[in-house]
Design an enzyme around this catalytic site. Structure first.
Site, PDB file in Angstrom:
ATOM      1  CG  ASP A 100      24.957  93.750 -29.513  1.00 46.65           C
ATOM      2  OD1 ASP A 100      25.343  94.846 -29.974  1.00 46.65           O
ATOM      3  OD2 ASP A 100      24.493  93.628 -28.358  1.00 46.65           O
ATOM      4  CE1 TYR A 152      28.147  94.930 -20.390  1.00 49.28           C
ATOM      5  CE2 TYR A 152      27.989  97.267 -20.881  1.00 49.28           C
ATOM      6  CZ  TYR A 152      28.758  96.159 -20.601  1.00 49.28           C
ATOM      7  OH  TYR A 152      30.114  96.274 -20.521  1.00 49.28           O
ATOM      8  CG  HIS A 159      20.459  95.574 -22.926  1.00 44.72           C
ATOM      9  ND1 HIS A 159      21.733  95.132 -23.186  1.00 44.72           N
ATOM     10  CD2 HIS A 159      20.397  96.841 -23.422  1.00 44.72           C
ATOM     11  CE1 HIS A 159      22.404  96.090 -23.818  1.00 44.72           C
ATOM     12  NE2 HIS A 159      21.627  97.136 -23.957  1.00 44.72           N
ATOM     13  CD  GLU A 189      19.694  99.003 -26.553  1.00 45.42           C
ATOM     14  OE1 GLU A 189      19.976  99.301 -25.370  1.00 45.42           O
ATOM     15  OE2 GLU A 189      20.531  99.040 -27.475  1.00 45.42           O
ATOM     16  CD  GLU A 211      24.255 102.352 -27.424  1.00 43.42           C
ATOM     17  OE1 GLU A 211      23.844 101.587 -28.322  1.00 43.42           O
ATOM     18  OE2 GLU A 211      23.927 102.238 -26.237  1.00 43.42           O
ATOM     19  CG  HIS A 256      21.007 103.102 -28.463  1.00 42.35           C
ATOM     20  ND1 HIS A 256      20.969 102.000 -27.649  1.00 42.35           N
ATOM     21  CD2 HIS A 256      20.866 104.189 -27.660  1.00 42.35           C
ATOM     22  CE1 HIS A 256      20.784 102.399 -26.394  1.00 42.35           C
ATOM     23  NE2 HIS A 256      20.714 103.720 -26.375  1.00 42.35           N
ATOM     24  CG  HIS A 298      21.125  96.127 -30.752  1.00 45.02           C
ATOM     25  ND1 HIS A 298      20.768  96.451 -29.466  1.00 45.02           N
ATOM     26  CD2 HIS A 298      22.482  96.107 -30.765  1.00 45.02           C
ATOM     27  CE1 HIS A 298      21.863  96.615 -28.737  1.00 45.02           C
ATOM     28  NE2 HIS A 298      22.914  96.419 -29.502  1.00 45.02           N
ATOM     29  CG  ASP A 310      21.435  99.510 -30.899  1.00 44.47           C
ATOM     30  OD1 ASP A 310      21.956  99.349 -32.025  1.00 44.47           O
ATOM     31  OD2 ASP A 310      22.095  99.683 -29.862  1.00 44.47           O
ATOM     32  CG  HIS A 367      27.508  98.796 -31.023  1.00 42.74           C
ATOM     33  ND1 HIS A 367      27.069  99.649 -30.038  1.00 42.74           N
ATOM     34  CD2 HIS A 367      26.653  97.748 -31.014  1.00 42.74           C
ATOM     35  CE1 HIS A 367      26.001  99.125 -29.451  1.00 42.74           C
ATOM     36  NE2 HIS A 367      25.736  97.978 -30.026  1.00 42.74           N
ATOM     37  CG  HIS A 371      22.227 101.805 -21.419  1.00 43.33           C
ATOM     38  ND1 HIS A 371      22.128 100.566 -20.805  1.00 43.33           N
ATOM     39  CD2 HIS A 371      22.204 101.559 -22.746  1.00 43.33           C
ATOM     40  CE1 HIS A 371      22.046  99.630 -21.745  1.00 43.33           C
ATOM     41  NE2 HIS A 371      22.084 100.205 -22.933  1.00 43.33           N
ATOM     42  NE  ARG A 418      32.471  93.766 -17.483  1.00 41.74           N
ATOM     43  CZ  ARG A 418      31.893  93.020 -18.416  1.00 41.74           C
ATOM     44  NH1 ARG A 418      30.848  92.276 -18.121  1.00 41.74           N
ATOM     45  NH2 ARG A 418      32.353  92.997 -19.639  1.00 41.74           N
TER      46      ARG A 418
HETATM   47 ZN    ZN Z   1      24.719  96.618 -28.770  1.00 41.74          ZN
HETATM   48 FE    FE Z   2      22.239 100.173 -27.881  1.00 34.56          FE
HETATM   49 FE    FE Z   3      22.102  99.010 -24.830  1.00 32.70          FE
END
Ligand code: ZN
Ligand code: FE
Ligand code: FE
Length: 283
Positions: free
Chosen positions: A224, A70, A107, A142, A256, A211, A179, A176, A226, A67, A37
């Site tokens: 989105d 996000y 991202h 990404e 992920e 990913h 994605h 990804d 997963h 990473h 976050r």
């Molecule tokens: Zn995602």
């Molecule tokens: Fe990803």
């Molecule tokens: Fe990501």
């Protein structure tokens, strides 16, 4: 040897992540550089980093993936939000100088009504402000699902960002699977065509990490979400074809999926196997 691993919690440090990766049959892994976050990062424990690197050398863990949180938005309409993204990316890159084997994935951002063109401009501007010629880290954009006003939901948008960045040699892309399938690239039925399209818009040499995720939603849904490997709309066989594709053989693959360590261990083992047909043929 196939490089495959999963996302791990960085709460207990690098050595711990290295040990966890090895315990589940992984030889790469991904971690958040700080609370996803986006709060303040913990001080980097250099002793821990050195202990991790010694283990990694001994056990053959090479490329790993850091990473960014996000929640960063490099193309927000609000200058304060952009400034926060800039500070965070810059600070992460500084810390990653101690871990030159890490790629840094982020991202691209959401244009929140300003339009894709403006979003692309702002992201490129931000990258031009943080990339320096002496950085060791490659920064990855990404591929996104195209949810809401996300930038990066198609290869052209990522290419347009890269196009505007001066130090292009510092940039790569992380694909990804959830994605891109959500975004409308049919990697289940036309993987070769999608890779060919990636190659002509962005260039396959930019593809530096993958990913590996199944998707809770059908093709082109822009959601989105997963899913565990083999439990979603992509399916195990399609994801195996990605992982074993000859054009992708050098890349790190990170799961992920919604799993704890035992689930990840199973998925890594499943993906390491070639398809059932391939196996029968090799007996
Ligand atoms: Zn995602
Ligand atoms: Fe990803
Ligand atoms: Fe990501």
């Amino acid at each position: 040897m196939l490089k495959i691993g999963c996302h791990l919690s960085s709460a207990k440090g690098f050595l711990h992540m290295g040990q966890e990766a090895l315990s589940i049959g992984a030889n790469t892994f991904q971690f958040f550089t700080r609370n996803p976050r986006g709060s303040k990062a913990k001080e980097l424990d250099l002793q821990d980093v050195e202990a991790y690197r010694a283990l990694a050398r001994e056990k053959g863990i090479r490329t790993i993936v850091a990473h960014a949180p996000y929640t960063l938005n490099a193309c927000s309409a609000d200058e304060h939000v952009r400034e926060f993204a800039r500070q965070t990316l810059r600070d992460d890159l500084q810390r990653l100088e101690y871990l030159p084997e890490a790629l840094y994935n982020f991202h691209p951002g959401s244009h929140v009504g300003q339009g894709t063109e403006r979003g692309i401009e702002l992201i490129a501007e931000q990258l031009n402000q943080i990339l320096t010629p002496t950085l060791h880290t490659t920064v990855l954009l990404e591929t996104m699902a195209g949810k809401g006003s996300e930038v990066g939901g198609c290869f052209e948008e990522l290419a347009a960002i890269i196009e505007r960045v001066e130090l292009k040699e510092k940039l790569g892309v992380c694909l990804d699977t959830c994605h891109v399938y959500d975004a409308g690239y049919d990697i289940v039925n036309h993987l070769d065509d999608v890779l060919a399209e990636f190659d002509c818009t962005i260039g396959l040499e930019r593809l530096r990490a993958v990913h590996v995720n199944d998707s809770k939603n059908p093709f082109g849904s822009h959601k989105d979400r997963h899913e565990k490997i083999g439990k979603g709309f992509l399916g195990l066989e399609a994801l195996r074809r990605v992982v074993h594709h000859p054009l992708l053989s050098e890349l790190p693959f990170c799961l992920e999926t919604p799993n704890e360590l035992p689930g990840y261990a199973e998925e890594i083992a499943l993906l390491r196997e070639e398809s059932a047909i391939g196996q029968a043929g090799s007996l």
